[in-house]
Write an enzyme that holds these catalytic residues in place. Sequence first.
Site, PDB file in Angstrom:
ATOM      1  N   LYS A 275      -8.492   1.164  14.093  1.00 27.70           N
ATOM      2  CA  LYS A 275      -6.946   0.893  14.320  1.00 27.70           C
ATOM      3  C   LYS A 275      -6.690   0.798  15.934  1.00 27.70           C
ATOM      4  CE  LYS A 275      -5.248   2.345  10.495  1.00 27.70           C
ATOM      5  NZ  LYS A 275      -3.999   2.260  10.056  1.00 27.70           N
TER       6      LYS A 275
ATOM      7  N   ASP B  94       0.862  -2.537  -4.773  1.00 21.78           N
ATOM      8  CA  ASP B  94      -0.428  -1.818  -4.211  1.00 21.78           C
ATOM      9  C   ASP B  94      -1.346  -2.546  -5.100  1.00 21.78           C
ATOM     10  OD1 ASP B  94      -2.334   0.323  -3.540  1.00 21.78           O
ATOM     11  OD2 ASP B  94      -0.234   1.575  -2.895  1.00 21.78           O
ATOM     12  N   ILE B  95      -3.070  -1.573  -5.547  1.00 26.48           N
ATOM     13  CA  ILE B  95      -3.908  -2.464  -5.915  1.00 26.48           C
ATOM     14  C   ILE B  95      -3.389  -2.216  -7.402  1.00 26.48           C
ATOM     15  CG2 ILE B  95      -5.504  -2.966  -4.478  1.00 26.48           C
ATOM     16  CD1 ILE B  95      -6.345  -0.371  -4.609  1.00 26.48           C
ATOM     17  N   ARG B  96      -2.613  -0.972  -7.305  1.00 28.05           N
ATOM     18  CA  ARG B  96      -2.542  -0.274  -8.536  1.00 28.05           C
ATOM     19  C   ARG B  96      -1.009   0.235  -9.200  1.00 28.05           C
ATOM     20  NH1 ARG B  96      -6.390   3.025  -7.504  1.00 28.05           N
ATOM     21  NH2 ARG B  96      -7.948   1.550  -7.689  1.00 28.05           N
TER      22      ARG B  96
ATOM     23  N   TYR C 141     -13.156   4.398  11.518  1.00 27.48           N
ATOM     24  CA  TYR C 141     -11.354   4.730  10.943  1.00 27.48           C
ATOM     25  C   TYR C 141     -10.586   4.046  12.499  1.00 27.48           C
ATOM     26  CZ  TYR C 141      -6.694   5.918  10.097  1.00 27.48           C
ATOM     27  OH  TYR C 141      -5.305   6.749   9.507  1.00 27.48           O
TER      28      TYR C 141
ATOM     29  N   ASP D 137      -3.633  -6.401  -4.018  1.00 28.00           N
ATOM     30  CA  ASP D 137      -4.974  -6.695  -3.410  1.00 28.00           C
ATOM     31  C   ASP D 137      -4.521  -7.165  -1.429  1.00 28.00           C
ATOM     32  OD1 ASP D 137      -7.356  -5.966  -2.326  1.00 28.00           O
ATOM     33  OD2 ASP D 137      -8.953  -6.345  -3.357  1.00 28.00           O
TER      34      ASP D 137
ATOM     35  N   GLY E 260       0.123   5.758  -1.401  1.00 26.31           N
ATOM     36  CA  GLY E 260      -0.284   6.729  -1.329  1.00 26.31           C
ATOM     37  C   GLY E 260       0.316   8.240  -0.113  1.00 26.31           C
ATOM     38  N   GLN E 261      -0.439   8.760   0.707  1.00 26.38           N
ATOM     39  CA  GLN E 261       0.710   9.535   1.451  1.00 26.38           C
ATOM     40  C   GLN E 261       1.638   9.361   1.708  1.00 26.38           C
ATOM     41  OE1 GLN E 261      -1.043  11.691   3.894  1.00 26.38           O
ATOM     42  NE2 GLN E 261       0.100  13.653   3.622  1.00 26.38           N
TER      43      GLN E 261
ATOM     44  N   GLY F 240       0.474  -1.007   0.110  1.00 23.67           N
ATOM     45  CA  GLY F 240      -0.088  -0.023   0.407  1.00 23.67           C
ATOM     46  C   GLY F 240       0.715   1.050  -0.322  1.00 23.67           C
TER      47      GLY F 240
END
Length: 317
Positions: free
Chosen positions: A147, A35-37, A143, A53, A12-13, A9
Amino acid sequence: MAEKVLVLGPCGQVGTELVENLQKLYGSQNVIASDIRKSEQDVFQRSSFEILDVMDKSRIGDVFTKHKPTLVYHLAAMLSATAEAKPKLAWSLNMDGMFNVFDACLEHGVKRVFWPSSIAVFGPTSPKLNTPQTTVLEPNTIYGISKLAGERYCEYYFRRYGLDVRSIRYPGLIGWKSLPGGGTTDYAVEIFHQALDSNSYTSFLKPATSLPMMHMEDAVRATIEVTNAPSEQIKIRSSYNISGCSFDPASLAEEISKYLPGFTMDYAPDHRQQIAESWPQSIDDKEARADWAWQPKYDTQALVINMLENLRRLKST
Ligand code: SER
């Protein structure tokens, strides 16, 4: 033994900057991103990349078998605001993804794994100021609930199976190399882009909504430091509080206007206001400082100067 590092993953940021730093530390050939893409960013062209995934357990097994990682960073998750729109999917992604990755670590003999938690584990009944490591944890976002459950699993996997999980509770993260997606603290990144583009910004949080924040450089350094600290120094096996700086939209705007005269800020609070109000305003991180010598570098002023300088340079090239 040389490390083989698998990052799940990373598009992302956090991952974009983390992968860059891991490539410097271990060599690009020893870092595998999945990652998924695939992202088009340069950093992902330098290392092996696997489309994956984290909900697909058998594909995770294939990637582990192929690359034989010795260290895993599992970043794939849905952030707070998006998760409120898709609570069931958020729960599955955040929890099943974690189980799949942790179980793959056990099955394939990976001893150490990093998993990020968040200030979202705190809720309306937690103390707001200098929120301690150990306190009331009653999050009211999906979320935050995922967590918190994840943190308990980190400790459980360590005590029961010996999986050496390392974790920190990220505050809002602010960097110029990547954009956040779907979080409540995203305003604090968007504001810099729009300040430079149009000298104005409309905040989706109210002016006095103070939240814990951190420059991405500090966050990535904390991530690598907590992961690489000797195991016996990691006394907290759920997730560590870490603190960078704290500010609200009004004071961030004031700081920005010192460098961009005439900068104007409007306010149009939306559903994210309620999420922000359930979180702490500042964090007490004395355990991280004592156990693995955590020390942030950026205060609010240094963060603002750094963001404006780097984004101005990027936008002019
Ligand atoms: N930055 C995250 C969010 O806003 C908090 O972990 O969802």
